[in-house]
Design an enzyme around this catalytic site. Structure first.
Site, short mmCIF file in Angstrom:
data_model
loop_
_atom_site.label_atom_id
_atom_site.label_comp_id
_atom_site.label_asym_id
_atom_site.label_seq_id
_atom_site.Cartn_x
_atom_site.Cartn_y
_atom_site.Cartn_z
CB CYS A 62 -95.30 10.45 -63.18
SG CYS A 62 -96.39 11.87 -62.85
CB CYS A 68 -95.13 17.69 -65.14
SG CYS A 68 -94.43 18.21 -63.57
CB CYS A 141 -96.60 15.08 -57.24
SG CYS A 141 -94.80 15.09 -57.52
CG PHE A 262 -72.60 26.93 -44.42
CD1 PHE A 262 -72.99 28.17 -44.89
CD2 PHE A 262 -71.26 26.58 -44.50
CE1 PHE A 262 -72.06 29.05 -45.45
CE2 PHE A 262 -70.32 27.45 -45.06
CZ PHE A 262 -70.72 28.67 -45.53
CG ASP A 329 -75.42 20.73 -46.13
OD1 ASP A 329 -75.22 20.95 -47.35
OD2 ASP A 329 -76.46 20.21 -45.69
CB CYS A 355 -77.11 20.74 -53.17
SG CYS A 355 -77.11 22.52 -52.88
#
Length: 397
Positions: A62, A68, A141, A262, A329, A355
């Site tokens: 990129c 960025c 992007c 969840f 989750d 996560c």
């Protein structure tokens, strides 16, 4: 102060680490083994130049990389990249006293991220610059799905209409779902509503309130079609959702009674319901309503009992868990209160998706202390080129 130094290791944020005068200095965009010239300011370093590059350094794909702050890892080759991501999971587990290795690394980039949030400011629209609150203006992007190609243009149009904002995008089957967040108290709906027709949006909302909807933003989840509520959670890529759902279904196996904690709008519950009834819980009332509607209008699946419940403040107790398997989750904070109850339960199988590696390690340690054994630890890479990684693991009594 300009210094020539050698990078000794890589930090968990993807920054090169150098030791200068006995102190660690963190330098973005630098790789272990490289001799570099930096400008040092305390523990922060700015890369001025690479004198001798590492063998695993590659050319970023990129043109915005380096300015960025959206991506941190485009400069390292694939083996180094995967090793770094795996270490993000295994290192916190090691410190939690858990000696389990990642068994599989799943590339879940797919067609790109279907969700993104761009910052719309006077200087342009894009992601924040590295270590900055200034926005780096972007025209494209490459990690986003093609359907989000006009996202920077739309964000700039929002800026012109209502001023500085954060603009979230979701690419759905029926078009773009765009959600604006602004602190401008006098931001008027009529200033942004023309954007729906101009950019052919499915829906536009501002500060959680509907501005205009041309058609309900809809996602396909197995046999079901789900109308996505404003600001509800979705996996960043379709490939990750499918990979995680396949993992969950396989790990649950033939369990006849299953709870999905969840659950969100039901990416796991709706797939599990193809072969058994499912009880689903989440504190997001709009997501629960969307899941309830989806299963009722889907042929060929079993009943999904969807209920709103705050599992952080009011976790399901061991006496409320008459299930053979539980799927969970939780958000980034993990689910410590709920996990403590699961650890005391008689549930045979717990399948966890997470996560945040540190909070996952904490919750995993609680389950293991409660008599579970962890297996099939998997890394699912949907936030490609970033320092985030999705985790899936199975715990069995």
């Amino acid at each position: 102060m300009t210094i020539t130094t050698t990078i000794s290791s890589l930090g968990h944020k993807g920054e090169g680490v150098a030791e200068i005068d006995g102190k660690k200095v963190f330098i973005p965009l630098a790789l272990p083994g490289e001799k570099v010239e930096i400008e040092a300011d305390g523990e922060r370093g700015t890369l001025l130049g690479v004198i001798s590059p590492a063998e695993n350094r590659i050319e970023p794909f990129c043109p915005h990389f380096g300015a960025c702050g959206g991506c941190q890892l485009q400069h390292m080759d694939r083996p180094s990249y995967e090793a770094f991501k795996i270490a993000l999971i295994e290192t916190p587990l090691h410190f939690a006293g858990i000696d389990v290795k990642v068994s599989r690394f799943i590339d879940a980039a797919g067609d790109g991220r279907r969700r993104a949030t761009l910052h719309a400011r006077k200087e342009g629209a894009g992601y924040m610059r590295l270590r900055s609150h200034q926005v780096h203006d972007i025209d494209v992007c490459p990690i986003l799905v093609p359907g989000l190609a006009r996202a920077p243009e739309i964000a700039r149009a929002v800026m012109q209409a209502v001023g500085e904002s954060d603009v979230s995008f979701t690419a759905t089957l029926t078009g773009l779902d765009v959600s604006i967040r602004t602190e401008k108290k006098q931001a008027r709906h009529d200033r942004v509503s023309p954007l729906v027709g101009r950019f052919k949006l499915a829906r536009l909302s501002m500060n959680g309130e509907m501005v205009l909807q041309a058609q309900a933003p809809t996602m396909e989840m197995a046999k079901a079609r789900v109308e996505i509520p404003i600001a509800s959670f979705l996996q960043a890529t379709a490939a990750a959702e499918n990979a995680l759902a396949d993992y969950v279904v396989n790990a649950v196996g033939k369990a006849k009674t299953v709870a999905d904690l969840f659950c969100g709008v039901g990416p796991f519950a709706l797939r599990l319901a193809e072969t058994r009834p499912v009880s689903a819980f989440d504190n997001d009332k709009a997501a629960i309503a969307a899941l309830d509607k989806a299963w009722r209008f889907t042929k060929g699946i079993r009943e999904v009992t969807a209920k709103a419940r705050d599992l952080f403040r009011d976790p399901m107790t061991q006496f409320e868990l008459p299930f053979e398997a539980v799927v969970m989750d939780p958000p980034r904070a993990g689910a410590e209160a709920q996990v403590r109850e699961l650890a005391k339960s008689k549930i045979k199988t717990v399948v966890m998706v997470a996560c945040d590696a540190r909070n996952f390690a904490r919750d995993a340690a609680l389950l293991i202390a409660g008599g579970y054994t962890m297996s099939d630890l998997v890394a699912v890479d949907q936030f490609t080129q970033s320092t985030h990684i999705e985790i899936a693991a199975t715990f069995r009594r």
